[in-house]
Design a protein around this motif. Structure first.
Motif, PDB file in Angstrom:
ATOM      1  N   LYS A 174       0.812  -1.221   0.000  1.00 24.71           N
ATOM      2  CA  LYS A 174       0.000   0.000   0.000  1.00 24.71           C
ATOM      3  C   LYS A 174       0.848   1.275   0.000  1.00 24.71           C
ATOM      4  O   LYS A 174       0.558   2.201  -0.722  1.00 24.71           O
ATOM      5  N   LEU A 188       0.367   5.658  10.147  1.00 21.19           N
ATOM      6  CA  LEU A 188       1.279   6.441  10.992  1.00 21.19           C
ATOM      7  C   LEU A 188       0.523   7.122  12.130  1.00 21.19           C
ATOM      8  O   LEU A 188       1.075   7.315  13.214  1.00 21.19           O
ATOM      9  N   ARG A 195       0.031   4.483  14.646  1.00 21.63           N
ATOM     10  CA  ARG A 195       1.346   4.179  15.234  1.00 21.63           C
ATOM     11  C   ARG A 195       1.757   5.275  16.225  1.00 21.63           C
ATOM     12  O   ARG A 195       2.311   4.981  17.295  1.00 21.63           O
ATOM     13  N   ARG A 237       8.207   2.784  13.226  1.00 18.55           N
ATOM     14  CA  ARG A 237       8.185   1.627  12.307  1.00 18.55           C
ATOM     15  C   ARG A 237       8.553   0.305  12.961  1.00 18.55           C
ATOM     16  O   ARG A 237       8.777  -0.671  12.260  1.00 18.55           O
ATOM     17  N   ALA A 263       3.882  -1.261  15.940  1.00 16.62           N
ATOM     18  CA  ALA A 263       2.820  -1.759  15.037  1.00 16.62           C
ATOM     19  C   ALA A 263       1.750  -2.498  15.824  1.00 16.62           C
ATOM     20  O   ALA A 263       0.545  -2.306  15.603  1.00 16.62           O
ATOM     21  N   ALA A 298      -6.208   0.741  17.743  1.00 16.17           N
ATOM     22  CA  ALA A 298      -7.118   0.899  16.595  1.00 16.17           C
ATOM     23  C   ALA A 298      -8.432   0.143  16.780  1.00 16.17           C
ATOM     24  O   ALA A 298      -9.379   0.356  16.032  1.00 16.17           O
ATOM     25  N   ARG A 356     -10.787   5.843  17.329  1.00 14.09           N
ATOM     26  CA  ARG A 356     -10.973   5.987  15.876  1.00 14.09           C
ATOM     27  C   ARG A 356     -11.787   7.237  15.562  1.00 14.09           C
ATOM     28  O   ARG A 356     -11.461   7.991  14.650  1.00 14.09           O
ATOM     29  N   GLY A 412      -4.701   3.075   4.270  1.00  9.41           N
ATOM     30  CA  GLY A 412      -4.973   2.563   5.612  1.00  9.41           C
ATOM     31  C   GLY A 412      -5.780   1.277   5.576  1.00  9.41           C
ATOM     32  O   GLY A 412      -5.484   0.366   4.793  1.00  9.41           O
ATOM     33  N   ARG A 413      -6.770   1.197   6.482  1.00 13.05           N
ATOM     34  CA  ARG A 413      -7.595  -0.014   6.574  1.00 13.05           C
ATOM     35  C   ARG A 413      -9.070   0.263   6.283  1.00 13.05           C
ATOM     36  O   ARG A 413      -9.796  -0.616   5.845  1.00 13.05           O
ATOM     37  N   ILE A 455     -10.298   3.455   4.823  1.00 10.43           N
ATOM     38  CA  ILE A 455     -10.452   4.726   4.095  1.00 10.43           C
ATOM     39  C   ILE A 455     -11.651   4.641   3.145  1.00 10.43           C
ATOM     40  O   ILE A 455     -12.502   5.529   3.138  1.00 10.43           O
ATOM     41  N   ARG A 496      -1.830  -9.298  13.417  1.00  9.21           N
ATOM     42  CA  ARG A 496      -2.421  -7.989  13.095  1.00  9.21           C
ATOM     43  C   ARG A 496      -3.580  -8.155  12.119  1.00  9.21           C
ATOM     44  O   ARG A 496      -4.614  -7.494  12.244  1.00  9.21           O
ATOM     45  N   ARG A 498     -12.175  -6.795  14.263  1.00  5.58           N
ATOM     46  CA  ARG A 498     -12.639  -5.798  15.236  1.00  5.58           C
ATOM     47  C   ARG A 498     -14.041  -5.313  14.833  1.00  5.58           C
ATOM     48  O   ARG A 498     -14.414  -5.322  13.644  1.00  5.58           O
TER      49      ARG A 498
HETATM   50  O1   DC Z   1      -0.495   0.403   7.969  1.00 10.33           O
HETATM   51  P1   DC Z   1       0.273   0.194   9.301  1.00 10.33           P
HETATM   52  O2   DC Z   1       0.917  -1.143   9.385  1.00 10.33           O
HETATM   53  O3   DC Z   1       1.225   1.307   9.564  1.00 10.33           O
HETATM   54  O4   DC Z   1      -0.884   0.280  10.439  1.00 10.33           O
HETATM   55  C1   DC Z   1      -0.643   0.053  11.806  1.00 10.33           C
HETATM   56  C2   DC Z   1      -1.928  -0.372  12.499  1.00 10.33           C
HETATM   57  O5   DC Z   1      -2.827   0.747  12.548  1.00 10.33           O
HETATM   58  C3   DC Z   1      -2.705  -1.478  11.799  1.00 10.33           C
HETATM   59  O6   DC Z   1      -2.394  -2.765  12.293  1.00 10.33           O
HETATM   60  C4   DC Z   1      -4.152  -1.140  12.082  1.00 10.33           C
HETATM   61  C5   DC Z   1      -4.172   0.319  12.349  1.00 10.33           C
HETATM   62  N1   DC Z   1      -4.791   1.107  11.273  1.00 10.33           N
HETATM   63  C6   DC Z   1      -6.173   1.206  11.276  1.00 10.33           C
HETATM   64  O7   DC Z   1      -6.828   0.580  12.096  1.00 10.33           O
HETATM   65  N2   DC Z   1      -6.795   2.005  10.364  1.00 10.33           N
HETATM   66  C7   DC Z   1      -6.091   2.673   9.441  1.00 10.33           C
HETATM   67  N3   DC Z   1      -6.735   3.452   8.559  1.00 10.33           N
HETATM   68  C8   DC Z   1      -4.670   2.548   9.397  1.00 10.33           C
HETATM   69  C9   DC Z   1      -4.052   1.747  10.330  1.00 10.33           C
END
Ligand code: DC
Length: 202
Positions: free
Chosen positions: A15, A35, A38, A68, A73, A80, A86, A107-108, A110, A158, A165
């Motif tokens: 990504k 980030l 994080r 990082r 993480a 999260a 959130r 992200g996850r 978006i 992860r 969740r």
């Molecule tokens: O993309 P990353 O590995 O840097 O993300 C770190 C953690 O942050 C990931 O395990 C879940 C969370 N995260 C999230 O829940 N929603 C997002 N939009 C981005 C990351």
């Protein structure tokens, strides 16, 4: 009026690389929303309360060193899970998405929660084993010598937490285009992503 590109997917699927390349190609700004989580996770490891951190997060927190690491993480993935954390981070992300000149957010959630109206949505994925190989290599290059097995276990843990969740779980938006990068070179994956965004811009 800005043009928003939403790029979601699991850890280490490519990504970040794809998002940076898409942003550079179209001249859009880029926000790595991982980030943000994080940065919250890191301050929680340092002893602060997750919600207090989320409410007071500033752009400078995203430049903090040490975001990082595998420990950060995991801490990010844990904070999260919290719905109020959130929620506190939504406005920051939406303001970025709406900026003039276009924006890429990765992200996850978006495409599903932060920018459900984004005209271009991608879901970038790859097998857990391929992702673990890539993350392992990245970690070695930055001086973190975690073994492959532990990196694979970290990726799986992860994935499990992010997918199951209750709030904003990791999943493709109904109208996202999925790119599986398991057997693609970086150039092929970037070209595929640029083609999707070009088509969406019309
Ligand atoms: O993309 P990353 O590995 O840097 O993300 C770190 C953690 O942050 C990931 O395990 C879940 C969370 N995260 C999230 O829940 N929603 C997002 N939009 C981005 C990351």
């Amino acid at each position: 009026m800005g043009f928003t590109v939403a790029i979601d997917g699991p850890a280490a699927a490519g990504k970040g690389t794809i998002s940076r390349a898409v942003a550079a190609h179209f001249g859009f700004a880029h926000l790595d929303t991982g980030l943000i989580y994080r940065a919250v996770g890191k301050r929680v490891l340092d002893g602060e309360e997750p919600l207090d951190v989320a409410r007071s997060l500033s752009a400078e927190d995203l430049d903090a060193l040490g975001l990082r690491t595998p420990q950060v993480a995991q801490a990010a993935s844990r904070v999260a899970v919290e719905a109020d954390v959130r929620e506190a981070l939504v406005d920051f992300q939406r303001a970025f998405a709406m900026r003039d000149g276009g924006a890429v957010l990765d992200g996850r959630d978006i495409g599903t929660v932060i920018c459900p109206e984004a005209p271009a949505k991608l879901f970038v994925t790859a097998s857990p084993e391929v992702r673990a190989v890539r993350r392992h290599k990245e970690l070695l290059e930055t001086g973190h010598d975690a073994g492959y097995d532990s990196v694979l276990a970290d990726v799986r843990a992860r994935d499990e937490r992010d997918r199951t969740r209750a709030t904003a779980p990791l999943k493709p938006a109904d109208d996202a285009v999925t790119i599986d990068t398991s057997h693609m070179s970086i150039d092929e994956a970037v070209a595929a992503a640029i083609a999707v965004v070009t088509k969406a811009r019309g």
